[in-house]
Structure formats: C-alpha cells, structure tokens
Design a protein around this motif. Structure first.
Motif, PDB file in Angstrom:
ATOM      1  N   MET A 199       0.846  -1.187   0.000  1.00 37.75           N
ATOM      2  CA  MET A 199       0.000   0.000   0.000  1.00 37.75           C
ATOM      3  C   MET A 199       0.885   1.242   0.000  1.00 37.75           C
ATOM      4  O   MET A 199       1.641   1.470   0.947  1.00 37.75           O
ATOM      5  N   ALA A 200       0.823   2.013  -1.074  1.00 39.38           N
ATOM      6  CA  ALA A 200       1.639   3.211  -1.216  1.00 39.38           C
ATOM      7  C   ALA A 200       1.022   4.361  -0.428  1.00 39.38           C
ATOM      8  O   ALA A 200      -0.123   4.746  -0.672  1.00 39.38           O
ATOM      9  N   PHE A 201       1.790   4.910   0.510  1.00 41.57           N
ATOM     10  CA  PHE A 201       1.367   6.085   1.276  1.00 41.57           C
ATOM     11  C   PHE A 201       2.333   7.247   1.032  1.00 41.57           C
ATOM     12  O   PHE A 201       2.511   8.102   1.896  1.00 41.57           O
ATOM     13  N   SER A 202       2.942   7.278  -0.138  1.00 44.80           N
ATOM     14  CA  SER A 202       3.918   8.304  -0.465  1.00 44.80           C
ATOM     15  C   SER A 202       3.229   9.582  -0.952  1.00 44.80           C
ATOM     16  O   SER A 202       2.005   9.700  -0.904  1.00 44.80           O
ATOM     17  N   SER A 203       4.039  10.516  -1.456  1.00 46.13           N
ATOM     18  CA  SER A 203       3.501  11.767  -2.002  1.00 46.13           C
ATOM     19  C   SER A 203       3.118  11.645  -3.466  1.00 46.13           C
ATOM     20  O   SER A 203       2.680  12.619  -4.081  1.00 46.13           O
ATOM     21  N   SER A 204       3.252  10.462  -4.048  1.00 42.12           N
ATOM     22  CA  SER A 204       2.909  10.243  -5.448  1.00 42.12           C
ATOM     23  C   SER A 204       1.414  10.457  -5.684  1.00 42.12           C
ATOM     24  O   SER A 204       0.590  10.126  -4.839  1.00 42.12           O
ATOM     25  N   PRO A 205       1.031  10.975  -6.859  1.00 45.53           N
ATOM     26  CA  PRO A 205      -0.407  11.112  -7.168  1.00 45.53           C
ATOM     27  C   PRO A 205      -1.092   9.780  -7.404  1.00 45.53           C
ATOM     28  O   PRO A 205      -2.308   9.753  -7.600  1.00 45.53           O
ATOM     29  N   TYR A 206      -0.348   8.675  -7.380  1.00 46.88           N
ATOM     30  CA  TYR A 206      -0.945   7.351  -7.497  1.00 46.88           C
ATOM     31  C   TYR A 206      -0.885   6.588  -6.177  1.00 46.88           C
ATOM     32  O   TYR A 206      -1.230   5.411  -6.132  1.00 46.88           O
ATOM     33  N   ALA A 207      -0.458   7.234  -5.103  1.00 46.23           N
ATOM     34  CA  ALA A 207      -0.509   6.640  -3.763  1.00 46.23           C
ATOM     35  C   ALA A 207      -1.898   6.855  -3.169  1.00 46.23           C
ATOM     36  O   ALA A 207      -2.665   7.713  -3.631  1.00 46.23           O
ATOM     37  N   LEU A 208      -2.246   6.089  -2.144  1.00 49.88           N
ATOM     38  CA  LEU A 208      -3.610   6.132  -1.607  1.00 49.88           C
ATOM     39  C   LEU A 208      -4.051   7.523  -1.158  1.00 49.88           C
ATOM     40  O   LEU A 208      -5.193   7.923  -1.460  1.00 49.88           O
ATOM     41  N   PRO A 209      -3.232   8.313  -0.427  1.00 46.91           N
ATOM     42  CA  PRO A 209      -3.739   9.620   0.033  1.00 46.91           C
ATOM     43  C   PRO A 209      -4.236  10.510  -1.096  1.00 46.91           C
ATOM     44  O   PRO A 209      -5.148  11.320  -0.885  1.00 46.91           O
ATOM     45  N   ALA A 210      -3.685  10.363  -2.300  1.00 52.24           N
ATOM     46  CA  ALA A 210      -4.093  11.219  -3.408  1.00 52.24           C
ATOM     47  C   ALA A 210      -5.512  10.921  -3.880  1.00 52.24           C
ATOM     48  O   ALA A 210      -6.126  11.756  -4.559  1.00 52.24           O
ATOM     49  N   TYR A 211      -6.049   9.764  -3.525  1.00 50.57           N
ATOM     50  CA  TYR A 211      -7.386   9.371  -3.970  1.00 50.57           C
ATOM     51  C   TYR A 211      -8.467   9.653  -2.924  1.00 50.57           C
ATOM     52  O   TYR A 211      -9.618   9.289  -3.118  1.00 50.57           O
ATOM     53  N   LEU A 212      -8.108  10.284  -1.831  1.00 52.08           N
ATOM     54  CA  LEU A 212      -9.074  10.586  -0.785  1.00 52.08           C
ATOM     55  C   LEU A 212      -9.513  12.034  -0.931  1.00 52.08           C
ATOM     56  O   LEU A 212      -8.690  12.941  -1.046  1.00 52.08           O
ATOM     57  N   SER A 213     -10.819  12.250  -0.919  1.00 47.65           N
ATOM     58  CA  SER A 213     -11.356  13.581  -1.186  1.00 47.65           C
ATOM     59  C   SER A 213     -11.983  14.176   0.074  1.00 47.65           C
ATOM     60  O   SER A 213     -11.972  13.570   1.146  1.00 47.65           O
ATOM     61  N   GLN A 214     -12.529  15.374  -0.059  1.00 46.16           N
ATOM     62  CA  GLN A 214     -13.156  16.070   1.063  1.00 46.16           C
ATOM     63  C   GLN A 214     -14.204  15.180   1.730  1.00 46.16           C
ATOM     64  O   GLN A 214     -14.882  14.415   1.038  1.00 46.16           O
ATOM     65  N   PRO A 215     -14.374  15.264   3.058  1.00 48.13           N
ATOM     66  CA  PRO A 215     -13.734  16.236   3.948  1.00 48.13           C
ATOM     67  C   PRO A 215     -12.343  15.810   4.430  1.00 48.13           C
ATOM     68  O   PRO A 215     -11.751  16.485   5.265  1.00 48.13           O
ATOM     69  N   LEU A 216     -11.838  14.676   3.944  1.00 46.00           N
ATOM     70  CA  LEU A 216     -10.542  14.216   4.412  1.00 46.00           C
ATOM     71  C   LEU A 216      -9.430  15.109   3.882  1.00 46.00           C
ATOM     72  O   LEU A 216      -9.431  15.500   2.722  1.00 46.00           O
ATOM     73  N   LYS A 217      -8.480  15.420   4.747  1.00 51.54           N
ATOM     74  CA  LYS A 217      -7.293  16.163   4.349  1.00 51.54           C
ATOM     75  C   LYS A 217      -6.163  15.169   4.106  1.00 51.54           C
ATOM     76  O   LYS A 217      -6.122  14.089   4.684  1.00 51.54           O
ATOM     77  N   LYS A 218      -5.221  15.553   3.253  1.00 56.34           N
ATOM     78  CA  LYS A 218      -4.101  14.671   2.930  1.00 56.34           C
ATOM     79  C   LYS A 218      -3.056  14.742   4.042  1.00 56.34           C
ATOM     80  O   LYS A 218      -1.969  15.316   3.884  1.00 56.34           O
ATOM     81  N   THR A 219      -3.436  14.171   5.169  1.00 55.03           N
ATOM     82  CA  THR A 219      -2.569  14.111   6.338  1.00 55.03           C
ATOM     83  C   THR A 219      -2.506  12.667   6.803  1.00 55.03           C
ATOM     84  O   THR A 219      -3.526  12.074   7.158  1.00 55.03           O
ATOM     85  N   LEU A 220      -1.315  12.099   6.766  1.00 55.89           N
ATOM     86  CA  LEU A 220      -1.097  10.695   7.106  1.00 55.89           C
ATOM     87  C   LEU A 220      -0.485  10.599   8.487  1.00 55.89           C
ATOM     88  O   LEU A 220       0.553  11.205   8.756  1.00 55.89           O
ATOM     89  N   ALA A 221      -1.139   9.869   9.384  1.00 58.78           N
ATOM     90  CA  ALA A 221      -0.637   9.678  10.749  1.00 58.78           C
ATOM     91  C   ALA A 221      -0.385   8.191  10.981  1.00 58.78           C
ATOM     92  O   ALA A 221      -1.268   7.364  10.744  1.00 58.78           O
ATOM     93  N   ILE A 222       0.818   7.855  11.431  1.00 64.48           N
ATOM     94  CA  ILE A 222       1.217   6.460  11.603  1.00 64.48           C
ATOM     95  C   ILE A 222       1.738   6.254  13.020  1.00 64.48           C
ATOM     96  O   ILE A 222       2.546   7.039  13.525  1.00 64.48           O
ATOM     97  N   CYS A 223       1.279   5.178  13.639  1.00 64.65           N
ATOM     98  CA  CYS A 223       1.755   4.806  14.979  1.00 64.65           C
ATOM     99  C   CYS A 223       2.061   3.306  14.952  1.00 64.65           C
ATOM    100  O   CYS A 223       1.152   2.472  15.050  1.00 64.65           O
ATOM    101  N   LEU A 224       3.340   2.958  14.798  1.00 63.73           N
ATOM    102  CA  LEU A 224       3.745   1.557  14.661  1.00 63.73           C
ATOM    103  C   LEU A 224       3.795   0.870  16.019  1.00 63.73           C
ATOM    104  O   LEU A 224       4.406   1.401  16.959  1.00 63.73           O
ATOM    105  N   PRO A 225       3.190  -0.309  16.140  1.00 62.04           N
ATOM    106  CA  PRO A 225       3.208  -1.026  17.419  1.00 62.04           C
ATOM    107  C   PRO A 225       4.588  -1.653  17.673  1.00 62.04           C
ATOM    108  O   PRO A 225       5.336  -1.949  16.737  1.00 62.04           O
ATOM    109  N   SER A 226       4.901  -1.865  18.939  1.00 59.98           N
ATOM    110  CA  SER A 226       6.194  -2.464  19.291  1.00 59.98           C
ATOM    111  C   SER A 226       6.101  -3.973  19.488  1.00 59.98           C
ATOM    112  O   SER A 226       7.112  -4.619  19.744  1.00 59.98           O
ATOM    113  N   ASN A 227       4.905  -4.537  19.364  1.00 61.00           N
ATOM    114  CA  ASN A 227       4.781  -5.995  19.444  1.00 61.00           C
ATOM    115  C   ASN A 227       3.793  -6.467  18.395  1.00 61.00           C
ATOM    116  O   ASN A 227       3.008  -5.686  17.863  1.00 61.00           O
ATOM    117  N   SER A 228       3.840  -7.751  18.095  1.00 56.23           N
ATOM    118  CA  SER A 228       3.020  -8.306  17.013  1.00 56.23           C
ATOM    119  C   SER A 228       1.673  -8.826  17.491  1.00 56.23           C
ATOM    120  O   SER A 228       0.890  -9.317  16.676  1.00 56.23           O
TER     121      SER A 228
END
Length: 446
Positions: A199-228
């Motif tokens: 899943m591409a979450f980059s700044s590319s216009p073909y990454a997922l954030p580029a396909y999300l429209s209003q009211p969503l803003k193109k702001t990606l927040a990630i919180c990686l867990p320390s255990n599986s």
C-alpha cells in the motif's frame, strides 16, 4: 398566473434550502482509520494494514498490505478481467478491471511514476487478455524484501475502509478508487504470512492519500506497534487522534496525540516520492556528530533500523560507546556493531546503566530536536544481549541517515502533505500510552 408564480417561488425557496443544508452538512468523521500489524516472520520486520478490497456474497474480502511511504503506486494479488460480472471471478479471488495501454494513466505511470530500479527490464504493450483485442498496461514493481523486479498490470481498483472521529471507529465506510497494479500470487513468497500487497502512502499522485477527497485532508498519521500481538493505528485525516492510557495508569484520560507533536518541514528529494526531513547533527550526551553535505534524512517504513553512512555511523558508535563506559559489553550481533549484556537492561532506568538519549537536531532554525530514548535505541536481540539499534549503511550510501521502523515504534508521526510538515511525538511510553492503545471498537456514530 398568480398561483403559478407563487408555486415557482416556493420551489426555488425549497431548492435554495436544500442546497444550503447540503453546504452546511458536516460529516461525523474526520479521518479514515485502519489497524497496523507488526510482522516478524519475514527476513526483516515489516508492518501491514488491513483493507477491504471487494464485496462478495454480502461481505467484504480483506487483504493485508505492507506499509510503504516511498512506493509510487499500490500493487497486490489480483487478476484482471475485461468484463467483470457476477460469478465470473474465481472463488476467493479479487478481480479488477484493466487499464488499457492506450489510456493516459498507462503512459503517466510508466514514464513519470514508475519504480526507480535499474534492474527492472523495459515494459512493452504486447500482452492482451483472452477474448479481447485491447492491450493491457504492464508496469514494473520492486519487491521491498528481496529488491527484485516483478511485472504487474495496471488496473482500476476499489478499496474500502472505516471512518473515525479520532476516538471511535464508525460502522460507516469510505471508498477509494485508485489505479493500482495486479501481480500473481506467487510474487509474495518473501512477504510475511497472509500479506499480499504493498500500500503506497507516499507523495505520489498514485498513492492512496491522493485518492481521498473532502472532507478528508491529505494528512497521514502512523503509529507503529512495538509488538506483534496488538495492533497499532494509521489515520488519514487531520485528527483528532486519541489514544487510551495504559491499563496501569487508569485515572488518566485518553490523550489527543496532537498536543504532543512538534513539527519540522518535510523536504523533497529528486527521483523520490518518499518523505525527508533536515537533520544537521546527531547528539549523544552533548557530543555532536555533524552530518556532512546534504542534510536530507530519509524516513522509511521498510528499513528495520536507522541506517547511517559509514562516516556518520563510526562517529555515532564512538560517541555512544564513550557515553556508556562501564556498561558490561557483549560481542557484536549482526547487523549491530555495539552490544551489551542483558543485565544492563535488567537494571532498570534508574540504575547507573541508564542509556543516554540520542537527539536528531533538526534544520529549522529553532533548535528543535527529535529525541530517541532507550526504548527505541537499544534492542534486545538474544536472551542475553542487547544492542544499539543503528546499522552501518556503507561508505557509498545514498543518504547519510535513514530513520528506520524500530525508531518509529510507539512514536506518533504525522505527514501533513497539504502543509509540507512532519509531526513527531518521541516515545509515547513517556506519556503513559502506546501505539497499541487506540480503541478499535466499532460504533454506529457515522
């Protein structure tokens, strides 16, 4: 005539009211939200999100995708069909519609947004699907584990995710319709079990954030867990982002992590859709290691540890070694160069063996720093050995510093693409919470 005019006025007033009501409507969600899983069963630690991919037999199929903040576009296990109709797709298989080689997306992805990998062969328009004379659109993708090149076919895809107000997950769903690419099931042998896509979450216009429209803003927040065993969380949207307090600290209210964030500019880098920040030095116990040349530091969700070019790595190891004189040492365990006996960790944070903080000094003129505490700098690698979790990237590494995922775990990071800024919290453990503390219970609030 008078009656007709009166009726027209009433109709126009009603239409005006309806338009105003629509304009004033504010949806209850501020973001989309998906859980993050940590995988330790591949040759390196990786992280995935679970996405709904198709609605079949009154339920959604779900697939797990590696999180890649550098990839130019999405690719996954699916097959193409020119004419998808009920019953035509094999059971438990995702079928999508192909992009023709004659469509602009094909040329655009190939020439501007393709994977930048010298080992990839040139692509041609020679392939067709049975029963149709139209050419498909082959594109190259790069396996993030083996770095080998694979050919994929560009498609029209559909993904579905849950919405959230930052505190709750809603039963209401959000659909995105990206151009992605299909590869065969055999292409995922190096991936963690049950992970069948990137899943591409980059700044590319073909990454997922580029396909999300209003009211969503193109702001990606990630919180990686320390255990599986417990999930972390990924949002796309401006927040809020609430995490529950640790069970051992129940009196505390849940925390909107935005209040913990500091910000620095996001930088661009030629030939990359990834994310970079400016780091001019690394400081360990008042010993400053300057970063020579280009200050651009890459942020990665695929590199398991922070990787330093050899000239920087040697000085960081030296400074950390001097700062930990008297700590019981152990022979190095690959890929690490500086290790300690586990008794150092067992002694606790208040003992004489407390590890020093590592500060990434940021190039923003305000003396801002991203502090890496021991929980993200020292890793237990065997039952008896713990090591400094920084690795040598070689003398010719493209980037002097690449911050890897071990340093991201239980840190909340935000990529604000609209304002070109990067937010970071440092360790949430210091705030009596963690990336595994989001409440994924689904409610009917949406």
């Amino acid at each position: 005539m008078h009656f007709l005019l009166h009726l027209i006025v009433i109709i126009l007033a009603f239409i005006s009211y309806e338009h105003e009501a629509i304009a004033q409507y504010v949806p209850p969600y501020t973001s989309i939200v998906v859980p993050i899983t940590k995988h330790i069963d591949a040759t390196k630690t990786l992280y995935s999100v679970q996405i709904m991919t198709a609605y079949v037999n009154s339920q959604y199929l779900r697939a797990n995708f590696l999180i890649d903040i550098d990839a130019p576009f999405i690719w996954h296990d699916c097959i193409l069909q020119w004419n998808i109709y009920p019953g035509s797709c094999p059971a438990n298989t995702l079928c999508t519609s192909p992009v023709s080689c004659e469509e602009y997306q094909c040329t655009d992805v190939r020439t501007t947004f393709s994977y930048d990998e010298p080992s990839c062969p040139p692509v041609t328009n020679g392939s067709t699907l049975p029963g149709w004379g139209y050419c498909t659109c082959p594109v190259n993708v790069v396996d993030p584990v083996t770095e080998s090149c694979t050919q994929a076919l560009l498609n029209y895809d559909e993904f579905t995710v849950n919405t959230s107000n930052g505190r709750n997950v809603f039963s209401g769903l959000y659909g995105a319709y990206p151009n992605a690419a299909c590869v065969s099931s055999s292409s995922f042998g190096s991936f963690p079990e049950n992970v069948t896509g990137v899943m591409a979450f980059s700044s590319s216009p073909y990454a997922l954030p580029a396909y999300l429209s209003q009211p969503l803003k193109k702001t990606l927040a990630i919180c990686l867990p320390s255990n599986s065993s417990t999930p972390g969380v990924l949002f796309v949207g401006t927040g809020p982002y609430y995490l529950l307090p640790n069970p051992s600290n129940p009196p505390n209210p849940d925390v909107d992590v935005r209040s913990l964030l500091s910000y620095t500019p996001l930088l661009t880098h030629p030939n990359s859709f990834g994310y970079f920040i400016g780091v001019d030095s690394i400081v360990i116990k008042q010993k400053s290691i300057n970063i020579p040349g280009n200050f651009s530091t890459k942020l990665s969700t695929l590199d398991p540890y922070t990787t330093l070019r050899t000239d920087v790595y040697t000085r960081v190891i030296q400074a950390f070694s001097i700062a930990t004189i008297g700590f019981p040492r152990a022979p190095p365990v690959a890929p690490f160069g500086l290790c300690y006996t586990r008794t150092v960790l067992a002694s606790g944070p208040d003992s004489k063996f407390s590890f020093p903080d590592i500060d990434f000094n940021l190039v923003d003129g305000d003396g801002m720093k991203w502090t890496v505490y021991a929980a993200n700098s020292v890793k237990q690698v065997t039952e008896d050995v713990a090591c400094l979790a920084f690795v040598d990237g070689g003398g010719t590494a493209e980037y002097a510093v690449v911050i890897g995922t071990y340093q991201f775990e239980d840190n909340f990071v935000v990529f604000d693409l609209e304002n070109s800024s990067f937010g970071f919290s440092s360790s949430l453990l210091k705030e009596q919470t963690s990336c595994s503390n989001f409440n994924f219970t689904v409610t009917d609030g949406n």
